[in-house]
Scaffold this motif. Structure first.
Motif, PDB file in Angstrom:
ATOM      1  N   ALA A 136     -13.223 -34.618  13.052  1.00 12.32           N
ATOM      2  CA  ALA A 136     -13.208 -33.142  12.971  1.00 12.32           C
ATOM      3  C   ALA A 136     -13.364 -32.693  11.531  1.00 12.32           C
ATOM      4  CB  ALA A 136     -11.916 -32.598  13.573  1.00 12.32           C
ATOM      5  N   GLN A 137     -12.695 -33.385  10.601  1.00  9.42           N
ATOM      6  CA  GLN A 137     -12.839 -33.023   9.195  1.00  9.42           C
ATOM      7  C   GLN A 137     -14.269 -33.191   8.711  1.00  9.42           C
ATOM      8  OE1 GLN A 137      -9.660 -35.665   7.794  1.00  9.42           O
ATOM      9  NE2 GLN A 137      -8.587 -33.852   6.957  1.00  9.42           N
ATOM     10  N   LEU A 138     -14.899 -34.321   9.117  1.00 13.37           N
ATOM     11  CA  LEU A 138     -16.286 -34.545   8.716  1.00 13.37           C
ATOM     12  C   LEU A 138     -17.218 -33.480   9.294  1.00 13.37           C
ATOM     13  CD1 LEU A 138     -16.556 -38.425   9.009  1.00 13.37           C
ATOM     14  CD2 LEU A 138     -16.475 -37.070   6.924  1.00 13.37           C
ATOM     15  N   ARG A 139     -17.007 -33.141  10.562  1.00 11.88           N
ATOM     16  CA  ARG A 139     -17.859 -32.129  11.193  1.00 11.88           C
ATOM     17  C   ARG A 139     -17.723 -30.796  10.472  1.00 11.88           C
ATOM     18  NH1 ARG A 139     -15.808 -32.179  15.854  1.00 11.88           N
ATOM     19  NH2 ARG A 139     -17.243 -33.634  16.876  1.00 11.88           N
ATOM     20  N   GLN A 140     -16.496 -30.408  10.167  1.00 10.06           N
ATOM     21  CA  GLN A 140     -16.268 -29.138   9.492  1.00 10.06           C
ATOM     22  C   GLN A 140     -16.946 -29.103   8.131  1.00 10.06           C
ATOM     23  OE1 GLN A 140     -12.136 -28.174   8.998  1.00 10.06           O
ATOM     24  NE2 GLN A 140     -12.544 -26.183   8.094  1.00 10.06           N
ATOM     25  N   GLY A 141     -16.895 -30.205   7.421  1.00 11.28           N
ATOM     26  CA  GLY A 141     -17.530 -30.245   6.108  1.00 11.28           C
ATOM     27  C   GLY A 141     -19.036 -30.205   6.190  1.00 11.28           C
ATOM     28  N   LEU A 142     -19.589 -30.909   7.187  1.00 11.56           N
ATOM     29  CA  LEU A 142     -21.045 -30.943   7.313  1.00 11.56           C
ATOM     30  C   LEU A 142     -21.634 -29.611   7.780  1.00 11.56           C
ATOM     31  CD1 LEU A 142     -21.508 -34.483   8.926  1.00 11.56           C
ATOM     32  CD2 LEU A 142     -22.164 -33.801   6.606  1.00 11.56           C
ATOM     33  N   LEU A 143     -20.891 -28.910   8.641  1.00 10.99           N
ATOM     34  CA  LEU A 143     -21.447 -27.690   9.252  1.00 10.99           C
ATOM     35  C   LEU A 143     -21.005 -26.418   8.550  1.00 10.99           C
ATOM     36  CD1 LEU A 143     -21.050 -28.582  13.045  1.00 10.99           C
ATOM     37  CD2 LEU A 143     -23.014 -28.939  11.532  1.00 10.99           C
ATOM     38  N   ALA A 144     -20.202 -26.548   7.497  1.00 14.52           N
ATOM     39  CA  ALA A 144     -19.726 -25.352   6.799  1.00 14.52           C
ATOM     40  C   ALA A 144     -20.897 -24.545   6.235  1.00 14.52           C
ATOM     41  CB  ALA A 144     -18.777 -25.750   5.672  1.00 14.52           C
ATOM     42  N   ASP A 145     -20.901 -23.212   6.443  1.00 14.87           N
ATOM     43  CA  ASP A 145     -21.869 -22.255   5.890  1.00 14.87           C
ATOM     44  C   ASP A 145     -23.290 -22.451   6.388  1.00 14.87           C
ATOM     45  OD1 ASP A 145     -19.786 -21.211   4.359  1.00 14.87           O
ATOM     46  OD2 ASP A 145     -20.201 -22.557   2.682  1.00 14.87           O
ATOM     47  N   ARG A 146     -23.461 -23.179   7.450  1.00 15.19           N
ATOM     48  CA  ARG A 146     -24.819 -23.352   7.954  1.00 15.19           C
ATOM     49  C   ARG A 146     -25.240 -22.113   8.728  1.00 15.19           C
ATOM     50  NH1 ARG A 146     -25.737 -24.275  13.301  1.00 15.19           N
ATOM     51  NH2 ARG A 146     -23.901 -24.587  14.609  1.00 15.19           N
ATOM     52  N   ALA A 147     -26.548 -21.935   8.898  1.00 12.93           N
ATOM     53  CA  ALA A 147     -27.057 -20.850   9.732  1.00 12.93           C
ATOM     54  C   ALA A 147     -26.721 -21.113  11.193  1.00 12.93           C
ATOM     55  CB  ALA A 147     -28.569 -20.731   9.560  1.00 12.93           C
ATOM     56  N   LEU A 148     -26.464 -20.007  11.922  1.00 14.83           N
ATOM     57  CA  LEU A 148     -26.226 -20.126  13.352  1.00 14.83           C
ATOM     58  C   LEU A 148     -27.544 -19.936  14.095  1.00 14.83           C
ATOM     59  CD1 LEU A 148     -22.911 -18.105  13.776  1.00 14.83           C
ATOM     60  CD2 LEU A 148     -23.212 -20.558  13.332  1.00 14.83           C
ATOM     61  N   HIS A 149     -27.587 -20.429  15.318  1.00 12.18           N
ATOM     62  CA  HIS A 149     -28.775 -20.305  16.157  1.00 12.18           C
ATOM     63  C   HIS A 149     -28.381 -19.603  17.442  1.00 12.18           C
ATOM     64  CE1 HIS A 149     -32.494 -21.204  18.237  1.00 12.18           C
ATOM     65  NE2 HIS A 149     -32.975 -21.755  17.133  1.00 12.18           N
ATOM     66  N   VAL A 150     -29.233 -18.677  17.891  1.00 15.03           N
ATOM     67  CA  VAL A 150     -28.886 -17.908  19.090  1.00 15.03           C
ATOM     68  C   VAL A 150     -28.698 -18.815  20.300  1.00 15.03           C
ATOM     69  CG1 VAL A 150     -29.949 -15.753  18.322  1.00 15.03           C
ATOM     70  CG2 VAL A 150     -31.342 -17.461  19.517  1.00 15.03           C
ATOM     71  N   ARG A 151     -29.347 -19.969  20.301  1.00 12.05           N
ATOM     72  CA  ARG A 151     -29.220 -20.859  21.463  1.00 12.05           C
ATOM     73  C   ARG A 151     -27.816 -21.472  21.540  1.00 12.05           C
ATOM     74  NH1 ARG A 151     -33.837 -25.015  21.959  1.00 12.05           N
ATOM     75  NH2 ARG A 151     -32.930 -25.176  24.049  1.00 12.05           N
ATOM     76  N   GLU A 152     -27.108 -21.538  20.398  1.00 16.96           N
ATOM     77  CA  GLU A 152     -25.736 -22.036  20.426  1.00 16.96           C
ATOM     78  C   GLU A 152     -24.815 -21.117  21.200  1.00 16.96           C
ATOM     79  OE1 GLU A 152     -24.170 -23.217  16.598  1.00 16.96           O
ATOM     80  OE2 GLU A 152     -26.211 -23.337  15.807  1.00 16.96           O
ATOM     81  N   PHE A 153     -25.234 -19.861  21.386  1.00 11.47           N
ATOM     82  CA  PHE A 153     -24.394 -18.885  22.072  1.00 11.47           C
ATOM     83  C   PHE A 153     -24.957 -18.525  23.452  1.00 11.47           C
ATOM     84  CE2 PHE A 153     -23.506 -18.650  17.635  1.00 11.47           C
ATOM     85  CZ  PHE A 153     -22.136 -18.454  17.546  1.00 11.47           C
ATOM     86  N   GLY A 154     -25.876 -19.352  23.917  1.00  7.90           N
ATOM     87  CA  GLY A 154     -26.348 -19.194  25.287  1.00  7.90           C
ATOM     88  C   GLY A 154     -27.711 -18.573  25.448  1.00  7.90           C
ATOM     89  N   ALA A 155     -28.411 -18.245  24.356  1.00  6.89           N
ATOM     90  CA  ALA A 155     -29.755 -17.689  24.502  1.00  6.89           C
ATOM     91  C   ALA A 155     -30.678 -18.745  25.088  1.00  6.89           C
ATOM     92  CB  ALA A 155     -30.278 -17.211  23.154  1.00  6.89           C
ATOM     93  N   VAL A 156     -31.507 -18.340  26.045  1.00  5.54           N
ATOM     94  CA  VAL A 156     -32.395 -19.270  26.730  1.00  5.54           C
ATOM     95  C   VAL A 156     -33.769 -19.295  26.054  1.00  5.54           C
ATOM     96  CG1 VAL A 156     -33.487 -19.845  28.928  1.00  5.54           C
ATOM     97  CG2 VAL A 156     -31.162 -18.894  28.886  1.00  5.54           C
ATOM     98  N   GLY A 157     -34.319 -18.110  25.751  1.00  5.33           N
ATOM     99  CA  GLY A 157     -35.616 -18.048  25.105  1.00  5.33           C
ATOM    100  C   GLY A 157     -36.771 -18.404  26.009  1.00  5.33           C
ATOM    101  N   ASP A 158     -36.647 -18.052  27.319  1.00  2.00           N
ATOM    102  CA  ASP A 158     -37.738 -18.329  28.248  1.00  2.00           C
ATOM    103  C   ASP A 158     -38.526 -17.077  28.610  1.00  2.00           C
ATOM    104  OD1 ASP A 158     -35.904 -16.978  29.796  1.00  2.00           O
ATOM    105  OD2 ASP A 158     -35.704 -18.542  31.337  1.00  2.00           O
ATOM    106  N   GLY A 159     -38.172 -15.926  28.015  1.00  2.00           N
ATOM    107  CA  GLY A 159     -38.866 -14.684  28.307  1.00  2.00           C
ATOM    108  C   GLY A 159     -38.468 -14.061  29.623  1.00  2.00           C
ATOM    109  N   ILE A 160     -37.506 -14.645  30.319  1.00  2.00           N
ATOM    110  CA  ILE A 160     -37.083 -14.144  31.628  1.00  2.00           C
ATOM    111  C   ILE A 160     -35.623 -13.705  31.588  1.00  2.00           C
ATOM    112  CG2 ILE A 160     -36.776 -14.712  34.058  1.00  2.00           C
ATOM    113  CD1 ILE A 160     -39.066 -16.743  33.726  1.00  2.00           C
ATOM    114  N   ALA A 161     -34.762 -14.585  31.110  1.00  2.00           N
ATOM    115  CA  ALA A 161     -33.339 -14.281  31.033  1.00  2.00           C
ATOM    116  C   ALA A 161     -33.095 -13.214  29.976  1.00  2.00           C
ATOM    117  CB  ALA A 161     -32.554 -15.545  30.697  1.00  2.00           C
TER     118      ALA A 161
END
Length: 645
Positions: free
Chosen positions: A39-64
């Motif tokens: 968990a410590q390693l993950r937190q350090g590696l992912l700190a301040d990175r850009a977020l992606h809409v797909r991480e929050f459930g965006a599908v991006g298929d033009g339908i949903a």
């Protein structure tokens, strides 16, 4: 810790956050091996990175509907202090609103392929009305950015006569941010309304392009400098006649209401009612705007000013007012620059207007002033009805309109239409400073030759630093020098009705100086000064001189008569009885080239001899052939001395 080689260790089945891993910190003799959880390693590696809409459930298929996922991502960013929200190269459908409030975010797309339909890159599609897809609101949203993405809206109506777009709201609304939100490299494809900005200054838009149907950008209450540049609106989605012609009647591409200190440059608009519109609101109008380069093609109005008190400058503007795909036919009501408001103050360095149906520049309203340094109109007055290149409304009440040109207008293919319309109390002119005698305000050829204003009521001309002409508002004109040094002077009373007219003629004609005016009968006077005489000269010498021995009371008059009459030299004046004298010089005599005709009397009608002493008359009924009689001052006598009886 086991000394087994890593390659000999069994593979882990599942990693838990609490699992411990060795970490070597440092290098060489100072290296130290410590432990860290996964968990410590993950937190350090992912700190301040850009977020992606797909991480929050965006599908991006033009339908949903991906709007809720995008909102969830923004909410998460608000909790962590903002950041970059990435949209991968997919098509994201929006069917509900997204609000950015309380956080500054960057909506980062993956670019796009220009074209009429959704293609590669990041595309946001909208097919439902009744909501605003993106709203930036509140001061905490300042500094947000939208970049590198495309938006496409669906319009169900068939592209046929009577076509109109689906009435979508603005895609982006910037509301009450009181500061900057930026747009960079955004494509609006078949979008009804693009960007709305209210109560949020320092808006920056660059590399905006696409095809909009009703409005591209609209701004109000922008109290700090905003910048718009590299804008290109063109029929990317469709060049259908009915669509583009709908735009030509209904689309106001760039609309500015209360906007202070706008900078705009490198703007191209094809197919609009008004490419740029300066409209007022309850909060005022646009002031101190600056446009670098504007090209409006197939636009009914290149620039429309219908707010009051609009002020600004335009460096270069070119407009063309043809009806779309109609072989050069002009749009009804087309003009390059039209002012419908009052009190505008607009300066234009270079203005070219092509294909105006009537007027290239039309100024309605009152108290408007345009300063145009270089003006060119091609194919104006297409109705061939005498329309002027510049039309100024006649102002019945208030300050008339004015246009000042910095150089002669270039007019072509206007069917003989004039530069400015008649019957207006507005004016088109070129202005110059007052200057002075040795440095005229308007110079010709050299610094010392040209026009200047000696006072607020006079205009004068100088040649090589010497005054040669002066005109005053009282109607006085002097030629040949200043003040008392003038060689010729003309004065005109305020109620002048009659005047002198000098007329030159062709060879063998007779030049004339004649009286002209509204009176039926006009007398002319040639007046010498003091005791001076009036001379008429021919062959370089005096042929006739008119003089007065004292202040004239009586004078001679020469009367011309009609055919068969006798021209007359008669005495005139205030005395009841006036004699006429012909006086030879020295021993000269009076020589008649024809017989002298004497007045005729009868013996019974003789006049008083005392009145006509030394005068001779003809007596028609004298006895013994006596016909002539001479007065001795007492009696009339026959030549033999006998008293006439």
């Amino acid at each position: 810790m086991s000394d087994t080689k890593i390659s000999a260790l069994p593979a882990i089945a599942a990693a838990a956050d609490a699992d411990m891993l060795p970490v070597v910190q440092g290098s060489g003799a100072g290296a130290t091996t410590r432990r860290a959880s996964l968990a410590q390693l993950r937190q350090g590696l992912l700190a301040d990175r850009a977020l992606h809409v797909r991480e929050f459930g965006a599908v991006g298929d033009g339908i949903a509907n991906d709007a809720p996922a995008i909102q969830a991502a923004i909410d998460a960013m608000a909790a962590s202090g903002g950041g970059v929200l990435e949209f991968g190269p997919r098509t994201y459908r929006l069917a509900s609103p997204v609000v950015i409030s309380g956080v500054s975010v960057i909506l980062q797309g993956a670019g796009f392929t220009e074209g009429p339909t959704v293609a590669s890159g990041t595309w946001l599609t909208i097919d439902a009305t009744g909501f605003t897809p993106f709203t930036f609101t509140g001061v905490a949203a300042r500094g947000s950015v939208v970049r590198d993405l495309a938006i496409r809206q669906t319009h169900a109506a068939a592209q046929a006569p009577g076509w109109a777009p689906t009435d979508y709201d603005f895609v982006f609304r910037i509301q009450d941010c009181l500061g900057a939100v930026d747009f960079d490299n955004v494509f609006l494809c078949a979008v009804n309304r693009g960007i709305w900005c209210d109560n949020s200054g320092r808006l920056t838009i660059q590399r905006l392009r696409g095809q909009v149907f009703t409005t591209g950008i609209e701004m109000d209450r922008a109290y700090d400098v905003s910048r718009i540049e590299h804008v290109h609106f063109w029929p990317f989605a469709t060049a259908n006649d009915d669509v583009v012609r709908w735009q030509q009647q209904n689309q106001d591409t760039l609309v500015f209401r209360r906007v202070d200190g706008l900078f705009m440059d490198d703007v191209f608009v094809l197919g609009a009612r008004a490419a740029v519109r300066f409209a007022g609101s309850a909060f005022g109008a646009t002031t101190k705007f600056y446009i670098g380069s504007l090209y409006a093609d197939f636009a009914q109005l290149g620039i429309l000013v219908d707010g009051d008190g609009v002020e600004g400058q335009i460096a270069n503007a070119t407009t063309q007012g043809e009806l779309w795909n109609a072989a050069g036919q002009p749009l009804a009501g087309s003009a390059g620059l039209r002012v419908d408001g009052n009190g505008a103050r607009i300066q234009v360095a270079n203005l070219r207007v092509d294909d105006a149906e009537s007027n290239a520049i039309r100024v309605n309203g009152a108290n408007n002033r345009l300063d145009v340094f270089a003006f060119r109109a091609e194919y104006y007055n297409r109705l061939n009805n005498g329309s002027a290149a510049i039309h100024l409304a006649n102002v019945a009440a208030g300050t008339p309109n004015s246009v000042f040109l910095g150089s002669q207008a270039v007019l072509a293919n206007g069917f003989g239409g004039p530069l400015v319309n008649g019957g207006t109390n507005g004016h088109v002119a070129m202005g110059a400073p007052a200057g002075r005698l040795d440095r005229p305000g308007l110079s010709v050829g050299s610094d010392g030759s040209g026009l200047f204003a000696p006072s607020g009521t006079e205009v004068a001309a100088a040649a090589a630093g010497v005054e040669v002409l002066r005109l005053s508002s009282s109607g006085a004109v002097t030629l040949g020098g200043a003040g008392g040094g003038a060689g010729f002077a003309v004065s005109t009373p305020a109620n002048a009705a009659n005047r002198l007219a000098a007329a030159a003629t062709a060879a063998a004609g007779v030049p004339s100086l004649s009286a002209q005016g509204s009176d039926t009968n006009i007398t002319m006077a040639v007046a010498a000064k003091g005791t001076g005489a009036v001379r008429l000269q021919t062959r370089g010498q005096t042929a006739l001189e008119v003089n007065a021995l004292a202040t004239p009371v009586n004078h001679l008059r020469v009367d011309g008569v009609a055919a068969g009459g006798l021209p007359r030299l008669s005495a005139q004046g205030s005395d009841s009885n006036i004699s006429v004298q012909i006086a030879p010089k020295g021993t000269g005599f009076v020589d008649a080239t024809g017989p002298l005709r004497l007045p005729t009397y009868t013996v019974a009608t003789l006049p008083s001899a005392s009145t006509f002493a030394r005068c001779i008359i003809y007596v028609s009924d004298g006895a013994s052939n006596r016909r002539f009689a001479v007065s001795d001052g007492t009696s009339w006598r026959w030549p033999d001395g006998a008293v006439v009886s």
